[in-house]
Design a protein around this motif. Structure first.
Motif, PDB file in Angstrom:
ATOM      1  N   VAL A 147      57.257  22.663-120.389  1.00  0.00           N
ATOM      2  CA  VAL A 147      57.687  21.289-120.123  1.00  0.00           C
ATOM      3  C   VAL A 147      58.155  20.619-121.411  1.00  0.00           C
ATOM      4  N   ILE A 148      57.386  20.810-122.497  1.00  0.00           N
ATOM      5  CA  ILE A 148      57.760  20.213-123.780  1.00  0.00           C
ATOM      6  C   ILE A 148      59.081  20.794-124.275  1.00  0.00           C
ATOM      7  N   VAL A 149      59.226  22.118-124.163  1.00  0.00           N
ATOM      8  CA  VAL A 149      60.444  22.785-124.635  1.00  0.00           C
ATOM      9  C   VAL A 149      61.660  22.320-123.848  1.00  0.00           C
ATOM     10  N   LEU A 150      61.542  22.257-122.518  1.00  0.00           N
ATOM     11  CA  LEU A 150      62.691  21.896-121.684  1.00  0.00           C
ATOM     12  C   LEU A 150      63.091  20.437-121.887  1.00  0.00           C
ATOM     13  N   ARG A 151      62.146  19.563-122.180  1.00  0.00           N
ATOM     14  CA  ARG A 151      62.499  18.173-122.474  1.00  0.00           C
ATOM     15  C   ARG A 151      63.398  18.078-123.705  1.00  0.00           C
ATOM     16  N   ARG A 152      63.187  18.995-124.669  1.00  0.00           N
ATOM     17  CA  ARG A 152      63.983  18.970-125.898  1.00  0.00           C
ATOM     18  C   ARG A 152      65.309  19.695-125.728  1.00  0.00           C
ATOM     19  N   THR A 153      65.303  20.838-125.006  1.00  0.00           N
ATOM     20  CA  THR A 153      66.525  21.629-124.893  1.00  0.00           C
ATOM     21  C   THR A 153      67.445  21.138-123.788  1.00  0.00           C
ATOM     22  N   ARG A 154      66.899  20.531-122.729  1.00  0.00           N
ATOM     23  CA  ARG A 154      67.716  20.047-121.610  1.00  0.00           C
ATOM     24  C   ARG A 154      67.322  18.627-121.219  1.00  0.00           C
ATOM     25  N   PRO A 155      67.502  17.655-122.118  1.00  0.00           N
ATOM     26  CA  PRO A 155      67.158  16.273-121.770  1.00  0.00           C
ATOM     27  C   PRO A 155      68.029  15.716-120.645  1.00  0.00           C
ATOM     28  N   ASP A 156      69.208  16.353-120.404  1.00  0.00           N
ATOM     29  CA  ASP A 156      70.141  15.896-119.378  1.00  0.00           C
ATOM     30  C   ASP A 156      69.773  16.377-117.979  1.00  0.00           C
ATOM     31  N   LEU A 157      68.825  17.290-117.864  1.00  0.00           N
ATOM     32  CA  LEU A 157      68.509  17.894-116.566  1.00  0.00           C
ATOM     33  C   LEU A 157      67.910  16.853-115.630  1.00  0.00           C
ATOM     34  N   PRO A 158      68.444  16.715-114.389  1.00  0.00           N
ATOM     35  CA  PRO A 158      67.857  15.770-113.427  1.00  0.00           C
ATOM     36  C   PRO A 158      66.417  16.165-113.098  1.00  0.00           C
ATOM     37  N   ARG A 159      65.518  15.191-113.179  1.00  0.00           N
ATOM     38  CA  ARG A 159      64.100  15.437-112.904  1.00  0.00           C
ATOM     39  C   ARG A 159      63.625  14.440-111.862  1.00  0.00           C
ATOM     40  N   ALA A 160      63.378  14.928-110.645  1.00  0.00           N
ATOM     41  CA  ALA A 160      62.889  14.048-109.591  1.00  0.00           C
ATOM     42  C   ALA A 160      61.476  13.577-109.895  1.00  0.00           C
ATOM     43  N   PHE A 161      60.728  14.402-110.630  1.00  0.00           N
ATOM     44  CA  PHE A 161      59.374  14.025-111.041  1.00  0.00           C
ATOM     45  C   PHE A 161      59.246  14.295-112.528  1.00  0.00           C
ATOM     46  N   ARG A 162      58.715  13.331-113.274  1.00  0.00           N
ATOM     47  CA  ARG A 162      58.579  13.473-114.718  1.00  0.00           C
ATOM     48  C   ARG A 162      57.113  13.328-115.116  1.00  0.00           C
ATOM     49  N   VAL A 163      56.637  14.264-115.931  1.00  0.00           N
ATOM     50  CA  VAL A 163      55.274  14.185-116.451  1.00  0.00           C
ATOM     51  C   VAL A 163      55.189  13.006-117.414  1.00  0.00           C
ATOM     52  N   PRO A 164      54.225  12.099-117.228  1.00  0.00           N
ATOM     53  CA  PRO A 164      54.087  10.991-118.185  1.00  0.00           C
ATOM     54  C   PRO A 164      53.480  11.481-119.492  1.00  0.00           C
ATOM     55  N   GLY A 165      53.787  10.766-120.567  1.00  0.00           N
ATOM     56  CA  GLY A 165      53.134  11.042-121.840  1.00  0.00           C
ATOM     57  C   GLY A 165      53.491  12.349-122.505  1.00  0.00           C
ATOM     58  N   VAL A 166      54.723  12.835-122.304  1.00  0.00           N
ATOM     59  CA  VAL A 166      55.166  14.044-123.001  1.00  0.00           C
ATOM     60  C   VAL A 166      55.428  13.685-124.466  1.00  0.00           C
ATOM     61  N   PRO A 167      54.952  14.470-125.432  1.00  0.00           N
ATOM     62  CA  PRO A 167      54.361  15.811-125.308  1.00  0.00           C
ATOM     63  C   PRO A 167      52.833  15.823-125.237  1.00  0.00           C
ATOM     64  N   TRP A 168      52.208  14.646-125.275  1.00  0.00           N
ATOM     65  CA  TRP A 168      50.747  14.606-125.432  1.00  0.00           C
ATOM     66  C   TRP A 168      50.006  15.131-124.211  1.00  0.00           C
ATOM     67  N   LEU A 169      50.432  14.757-123.015  1.00  0.00           N
ATOM     68  CA  LEU A 169      49.718  15.228-121.824  1.00  0.00           C
ATOM     69  C   LEU A 169      49.842  16.739-121.639  1.00  0.00           C
ATOM     70  N   PRO A 170      51.045  17.333-121.749  1.00  0.00           N
ATOM     71  CA  PRO A 170      51.111  18.798-121.686  1.00  0.00           C
ATOM     72  C   PRO A 170      50.302  19.475-122.791  1.00  0.00           C
ATOM     73  N   ALA A 171      50.291  18.889-123.993  1.00  0.00           N
ATOM     74  CA  ALA A 171      49.501  19.475-125.089  1.00  0.00           C
ATOM     75  C   ALA A 171      48.013  19.441-124.744  1.00  0.00           C
ATOM     76  N   LEU A 172      47.561  18.358-124.110  1.00  0.00           N
ATOM     77  CA  LEU A 172      46.168  18.274-123.687  1.00  0.00           C
ATOM     78  C   LEU A 172      45.863  19.326-122.623  1.00  0.00           C
ATOM     79  N   SER A 173      46.837  19.578-121.740  1.00  0.00           N
ATOM     80  CA  SER A 173      46.675  20.621-120.722  1.00  0.00           C
ATOM     81  C   SER A 173      46.501  21.989-121.378  1.00  0.00           C
TER      82      SER A 173
END
Length: 521
Positions: free
Chosen positions: A410-436
């Motif tokens: 999730v963190i990688v794709l946010r950086r490499t494809r910020p243009d990608l349509p996302r019907a659902f977005r994880v809040p608090g990236v990158p901190w929440l995925p890092a906590l996961s």
């Protein structure tokens, strides 16, 4: 030829439009939620609740379920973003291919094979044991002592037929089973409330006690690395119980494997993943609260703690109803695990990492019938002949490993494809995925050393297979862009560059995803 090349989101989506290689879209948010509840509620709630209360957490087992649920929820948010953005069969395998590259995708796909197939075999033997007890069948026919276990082989064969006949039929069968087992769980909670005694909750968190230090392969990896002496009860006991009852939540990620067969994946997949996890978390915590309030937690260390609790309060008649719920619950778990396994390997075959013949879709039912059949045969043989109780922890470590990679993705794709349509977005990236990631790794460290050894051996076998076959045959391995399986039935057509629009072909279909230069992220 780089083993870390990614497969673009657009190329993955185009693959689903190839004639004879795309799965039929029949599922809704309701179906996905049913699948999720169907695979999550199983042996965990019927066995682990009482055992871990007696051994590690006491009445605070409720907190252990809450902690394990939070770890799963963090990963579930990451799965929901990926599955709504990349609605393609394969779950974590497909997500990893789009973000971390071909090599990592193979590792996670091979890991999911371990998680799903082995999990289905283990649970099938459990189903046979419950059925033998419920119907008093001969011990040579079904149950722990049966070798071969005809009961386990029978249920796998029957559910394989259901899986081949279609995802919609599988959803209906799972729906019926889910209604029965949820009704039984609600029955346990409702009836058990009448026998709750406040004294059984004191102390809610029993005082910590040093446990016997385990040595060798059964010792937790954390103990070996940090020299920590394990404890029963107290806060360390709660965490230890959480690492084990985590097994009870395994399965929500299987919902993501059906994204390609969902009518509106951008909306329905996140609802299915998160909705099923919330429903099961509430039921788990309520069941744990009631059962530990019915009898002193020390008396729940048994293979059937729910039935034992009702026996101890003079309600033995309820045990048969609970056993019926367990049989129905485990049946739906087996079915959904078989569905997930077939779809992961189907996606790998469609990408050329496994023989392309495995990616054939049934012309009438629109299901990956070849892979479903092979999966059913392998799981049936394992369940019939191999005692798998000692290997069940491999399912947990495989799932947690998948959580780690999806969260990083999730963190990688946010950086490499910020243009990608996302019907659902994880809040608090990158901190929440890092906590996961951190939470999943922590639970992995609490698993025994022998489990890590078996996991690494399985991964080593997968690496050999990748370098001998997968790396050379994968679609992205061909710099010229031609598929090793030959042109698609729709005819060759230039492929757009990564991130570019999908160009329609002259016959109204989409361009062949396997033609043109290999996509790079």
């Amino acid at each position: 030829m780089s083993i870390f090349r990614t497969k673009s989101i657009e190329q993955s989506l185009r693959d689903t439009d190839e004639p004879g290689r795309g799965l039929r879209k029949n599922l809704s948010a309701f179906h996905l939620t049913v699948f999720g509840v169907g695979v999550i509620i199983g042996t965990g709630i019927f066995v682990l609740t009482g055992q871990q209360a007696a051994r590690n957490a006491g009445p605070a087992i409720v907190l252990s379920f809450a902690l394990a649920g939070v770890v799963c929820a963090l990963a579930a948010l990451c799965y929901a973003e990926f599955a709504s953005s990349v609605p393609v069969a394969g779950s974590a395998y497909t997500f990893s291919y789009a973000t971390l590259g071909q090599f990592v995708a193979w590792i996670i796909g091979w890991d999911l094979c371990l998680e799903l197939a082995l999990g289905a075999a283990v649970v099938s033997r459990g189903w046979s044991a419950y059925l033998q007890e419920l119907l008093n069948l001969p011990t040579w026919l079904a149950g722990d002592d049966a070798i071969p276990d005809f009961g386990a082989a029978f249920i796998v064969a029957a559910l394989t037929v259901v899986a081949v006949l279609g995802a919609k039929l599988s959803g209906r069968v799972t729906g019926v089973l889910v209604v029965v087992k949820v009704a039984v769980v609600v029955f346990v909670i409702g009836l058990g409330l009448f026998f709750v005694k406040a004294a059984n909750y004191t102390p809610f968190i029993p005082a910590a006690e040093p446990s016997e230090k385990v040595s060798g392969g059964q010792a937790p990896l954390l103990q070996i690395l940090a020299g920590i002496t394990p404890q029963h009860f107290g806060w360390f006991g709660i965490v230890a119980a959480a690492s084990i009852v985590f097994f009870a939540y395994i399965g929500f990620d299987v919902v993501a494997t059906t994204a390609e067969e969902t009518r509106n994946p951008q909306r329905d997949v996140p609802w299915g993943i998160i909705g099923s996890l919330v429903i099961c978390g509430v039921l788990y915590m309520a069941t744990a609260f009631v059962v530990t309030g019915m009898v002193p937690f020390e008396q729940l260390d048994t293979a059937a703690p729910l039935a034992k609790a009702f026996d101890l309060v003079g309600q033995g008649w309820a045990a048969d109803i609970i056993s019926l719920g367990a049989v129905c619950g485990i049946t739906s778990v087996i079915l959904v695990l078989l569905l997930g396994q077939a779809r992961v390997t189907f996606a790998m075959a469609r990408d050329g990492l496994l023989p392309p013949v495995l990616a054939r879709v049934h012309p009438r039912y629109g299901t990956p019938w070849v892979m479903s059949t092979i999966t059913g045969v392998v799981v049936a043989v394992l369940a019939a002949f191999v005692p798998l109780s000692e290997l069940s922890e491999l399912t947990s470590i495989g799932t947690l490993f998948a959580f780690v990679l999806v969260s990083i993705g999730v963190i990688v794709l946010r950086r490499t494809r910020p243009d990608l349509p996302r019907a659902f977005r994880v809040p608090g990236v990158p901190w929440l995925p890092a906590l996961s990631v951190l939470a999943s790794v922590w639970l992995m460290l609490n698993l025994p050393v022998i489990t890590w050894v078996r996991f690494l051996v399985w991964m080593a076998v997968g690496l050999v297979l990748f370098f001998v076959y997968g790396m050379r045959r994968a679609v992205l391995a061909d710099d010229a862009g031609s598929s090793p399986a030959g042109p698609s039935p729709a005819g060759p057509s230039p492929s757009p560059d990564d991130g570019g629009p999908v160009t329609p072909t002259g016959d109204g279909g989409r361009s062949d995803s396997r033609s043109g230069p290999a996509d790079r992220s």
